[in-house]
Design a protein around this motif. Structure first.
Motif, short mmCIF file in Angstrom:
data_model
loop_
_atom_site.label_atom_id
_atom_site.label_comp_id
_atom_site.label_asym_id
_atom_site.label_seq_id
_atom_site.Cartn_x
_atom_site.Cartn_y
_atom_site.Cartn_z
N ARG A 187 0.83 -1.26 -0.09
CA ARG A 187 -0.03 -0.21 0.05
C ARG A 187 0.88 1.24 -0.06
O ARG A 187 2.21 1.23 0.39
N THR A 241 -3.82 4.55 -10.64
CA THR A 241 -4.50 5.04 -9.84
C THR A 241 -5.64 6.02 -10.49
O THR A 241 -7.19 5.71 -10.47
N HIS A 255 -16.12 3.81 -2.71
CA HIS A 255 -15.37 3.15 -1.58
C HIS A 255 -15.55 3.35 -0.28
O HIS A 255 -15.56 2.33 0.49
N MET A 258 -11.10 5.71 1.65
CA MET A 258 -9.78 6.05 1.10
C MET A 258 -8.83 6.37 1.81
O MET A 258 -7.95 7.56 1.35
N THR A 260 -4.75 6.45 3.02
CA THR A 260 -3.63 6.19 2.06
C THR A 260 -3.19 4.77 2.77
O THR A 260 -2.40 4.11 1.55
N MET A 263 -4.76 2.23 0.10
CA MET A 263 -4.65 2.53 -1.42
C MET A 263 -3.57 1.66 -1.98
O MET A 263 -2.39 1.67 -1.45
N THR A 269 -8.51 -1.87 -6.52
CA THR A 269 -9.62 -1.65 -5.45
C THR A 269 -8.97 -2.60 -4.47
O THR A 269 -9.12 -3.98 -4.51
N GLN A 301 -14.11 11.47 -4.48
CA GLN A 301 -13.06 10.45 -4.69
C GLN A 301 -11.95 10.75 -5.60
O GLN A 301 -10.86 10.45 -5.20
N ALA A 305 -8.13 10.66 -4.30
CA ALA A 305 -6.99 9.73 -4.87
C ALA A 305 -5.71 10.59 -5.01
O ALA A 305 -4.74 10.12 -4.91
N ASN A 308 -3.76 11.53 -1.93
CA ASN A 308 -3.10 10.26 -1.48
C ASN A 308 -1.86 9.91 -2.31
O ASN A 308 -0.66 9.84 -1.83
#
Length: 495
Positions: A187, A241, A255, A258, A260, A263, A269, A301, A305, A308
Motif C-alpha cells: 500500500r 490509480t 469506496h 480511502m 492512504t 490504497m 481496489t 473520490q 486519490a 493520497n
C-alpha cells in the motif's frame, strides 16, 4: 484447540510458493501463525480464483482446504507473516498501522499473494482482536468478485469460511475469514512508514522490490526523469490509480474509506469495508456512516486519490530527490483521470468516435440524473436497451419525474447519435453498462440468510455478479429498484 496454528497439511502441497515481499526482511514484517477458529464451515468459494491459483477442484472442496483457509492448518511451504505500514486516516497522520487482522500466507509460484483476513491478532492489531465478522466478510467476498466481473481493477477473494466463535462489535457477531488474492498487497502506507521513520535504506529496498516485481518498465523509463526510476514509479502508480478512479466513477462505486493505507501500489481496489454502489444518483453521496465530514463522498473520490498520491510522492521524495520531478510525475493524474473518465462515459453513452462537444453532453447527462435522483445503474441499462431498439426512449423517460427536462436532453442525445448504427451502439452499451451490481440490500439479504446458516444466497449472488452484463432471465428482481428499507442500511468502518 491450540492457540496458534502448528499442524501442517500433508503433502502433496496444493500450492507452490516462491520468494516475494517477505524476503525484504524483519523491518517489513513479523512472522507469526494464524489463530485457529473452532468448527469452521464454508460460506462462499470462487472456482474462478481457485483456477487462477491452479488449485485442484477436488482439493478445494475438501476439509483440508477448509482448515487451511480458516488458518487452522498451514499449507506446506507457507511462511505466514503480517506486514507493517503507516498512513493517513481521514486526512490525519495516524502513525504506525499494519496488518492488524490480515496474515499473508506467501506468494505463489504464479505471482499471486494469498492473505487471510480475520485470522487473529498480530503485533499491529492495536488493541483489536484480529478477527473479521461474517457480515463484512461476505460483503468483501461478493464485492471483490463483483468488481472483477465489472472489469474494475481489484483484489480478488478465493473464499470465505465461517465459525460460530463470538466476535464483539456493536453487537455480538460470529467470526469469518476471507482469503484474499492479489499480485501484491503493498500500500501507499508501506512507503509512508519508512519515510516517516527516516529509514531510507528500507524505503529504497521496498521501491526496488516493487519496480523489479511489478513495474520493470520503470527502469527503462527512468531516462525521462534524469535517470531516476523512482520518479518513473511514482508516475506509473499515478497512472494506474487514475485509471482505477475512472472505473469507480463510471460504474457508480463508492469506496467509503480511502485512507492512504487502503490504497494499492498496483492501482487495485482494496479493503472493501463501507462501500456502496449508487442507487439514486447523488454526486455528494456518503456511503460510510463513520464519515461524518463527508471526506470520502462519491464526488470527492478523484481528488482524494490525488491527495493520497501526493502523500506517496512525499514518501518517495528521499529517493526521487528532485521535487520538480515528483510533481511532474503526479501531474499526469490531472490529464489521465479526466481523459479516462471521459472515455468511459462516452462508451456508456454509445459514442463510437469522440467529438469536441461530448464532454458537454456527458456533463448534461450527469446533471440531469443528479437533479432528479435517477437510479444510476437502471438508467444506463435502460438507455442501452433503448438505443439497441432504435432509440425507443420511452422506458428511459419513465425514470424521470420531470419529463420535459428529459425531452430536452433527449434532443441533444438523439442529435449526437444520428447517422450511426444504433444496433451496434446498443450492443456496445450493453457490454459496459451492467444490469447487476452488488447493491447494499442484495448483500444484506445474503448476510441475513448466512447468519441462519443458509449460504445459498451468497452462492447465487456470486454466480450472478460474475457476469453482470448478461441478462440472466429469472433474476429481474436483482436488477430492480432497491426496496424502501434499503435506505435504512448503515455501513460503517466496523468489521
Amino acid at each position: 484447540m491450540r492457540s496458534s496454528t502448528e499442524a501442517v497439511l500433508a503433502d502433496p502441497a496444493p500450492i507452490a510458493w516462491r520468494t516475494g515481499f517477505a524476503d525484504l526482511g524483519p523491518a517489513f514484517l513479523t512472522r507469526l501463525q494464524p489463530t485457529p477458529l473452532p468448527a469452521p464451515y464454508w460460506v462462499g468459494r470462487s472456482a474462478e480464483v481457485a483456477a487462477q491459483l491452479g488449485l485442484d477442484a477436488d482439493w478445494f472442496a475438501s476439509d483440508a482446504a477448509l482448515q487451511a483457509f480458516t488458518g487452522n492448518q498451514l499449507l506446506p511451504g507457507s511462511a505466514p507473516y503480517a506486514s507493517v505500514y503507516s498512513g493517513h486516516q481521514f486526512g490525519v497522520w495516524a502513525g504506525q498501522l499494519g496488518d492488524g487482522r490480515a496474515i499473508a500466507l506467501g506468494e505463489t509460484a504464479g505471482g499471486l499473494e494469498l492473505q487471510l483476513k480475520g485470522a487473529g491478532r498480530t503485533p499491529y492489531s492495536r488493541m483489536g482482536d484480529g478477527r473479521a465478522v461474517l457480515r463484512s466478510s461476505i460483503r468483501e467476498f461478493l464485492c471483490s468478485e463483483a468488481m472483477a466481473g465489472l472489469g474494475v481493477a481489484t483484489t480478488r477473494a478465493l473464499c470465505v469460511t465461517g465459525s460460530d466463535a463470538p466476535v464483539r462489535r456493536e453487537t455480538l457477531e460470529t467470526a469469518a475469514v476471507v482469503t484474499r488474492v492479489a499480485p501484491s498487497f503493498i500500500r501507499f502506507g508501506h512507503f509512508e512508514h519508512f519515510a516517516a521513520n527516516g529509514d531510507h535504506a528500507s524505503l529504497r529496498a521496498l521501491a526496488d522490490h516493487v519496480i523489479d516485481r511489478h513495474y520493470p518498465a520503470c527502469r527503462d523509463q527512468a531516462a525521462e526523469f534524469g535517470g531516476n526510476a523512482y520518479a518513473a514509479l511514482l508516475r506509473a502508480v499515478t497512472q494506474r490509480t487514475a485509471a482505477m478512479l475512472a472505473q469507480w466513477q463510471a460504474v457508480g462505486f463508492c469506496h467509503g474509506v480511502m485512507n492512504t493505507d487502503n490504497m494499492s501500489i498496483l492501482g487495485l481496489t482494496i479493503d472493501y469495508g463501507p462501500f456502496q454502489f449508487l442507487d439514486a444518483f447523488d454526486p455528494g453521496h456518503i456511503c460510510n456512516h463513520s464519515d461524518s465530514q463527508g471526506r470520502y463522498a462519491f464526488n470527492r473520490q478523484p481528488n482524494v486519490a490525488y491527495w493520497n498520491l501526493f502523500c506517496l510522492g512525499q514518501a518517495l521524495l528521499p529517493l526521487i530527490e528532485d521535487q520538480d520531478q515528483a510533481l511532474a510525475a503526479l501531474e499526469t493524474y490531472k490529464a489521465d483521470f479526466p481523459q479516462a473518465l471521459e472515455t468511459a462515459m462516452r462508451a456508456k453513452l454509445g459514442l463510437a468516435q469522440p467529438l469536441d462537444d461530448d464532454r458537454a453532453l456527458i456533463e448534461a447527462t450527469l446533471q440531469l440524473l443528479a437533479r432528479q435522483r435517477v437510479d444510476y445503474t437502471i438508467f444506463w441499462r435502460r438507455l442501452s436497451g433503448a438505443v439497441a431498439a432504435g432509440m425507443a426512449l420511452a422506458p428511459v423517460r419513465d425514470l424521470f419525474l420531470d419529463g420535459a427536462a428529459f425531452d430536452d436532453w433527449a434532443v441533444l442525445y438523439q442529435r449526437r447519435m444520428a447517422g450511426g448504427d444504433l444496433g451496434q451502439a446498443g450492443a456496445r452499451m450493453h457490454a459496459v453498462n451492467p444490469k447487476f451490481v452488488l447493491r447494499n440490500h442484495l448483500a444484506e439479504q445474503a448476510i441475513r440468510r448466512a447468519q441462519e446458516k443458509d449460504f445459498s444466497e451468497v452462492e447465487r449472488l456470486h454466480r450472478l455478479l460474475q457476469t453482470p452484463f448478461d441478462e440472466h432471465p429469472g433474476s429481474e428482481a436483482d436488477a430492480d429498484f432497491p426496496p424502501a428499507w434499503a435506505s435504512s442500511i448503515e455501513i460503517s468502518c466496523s468489521s
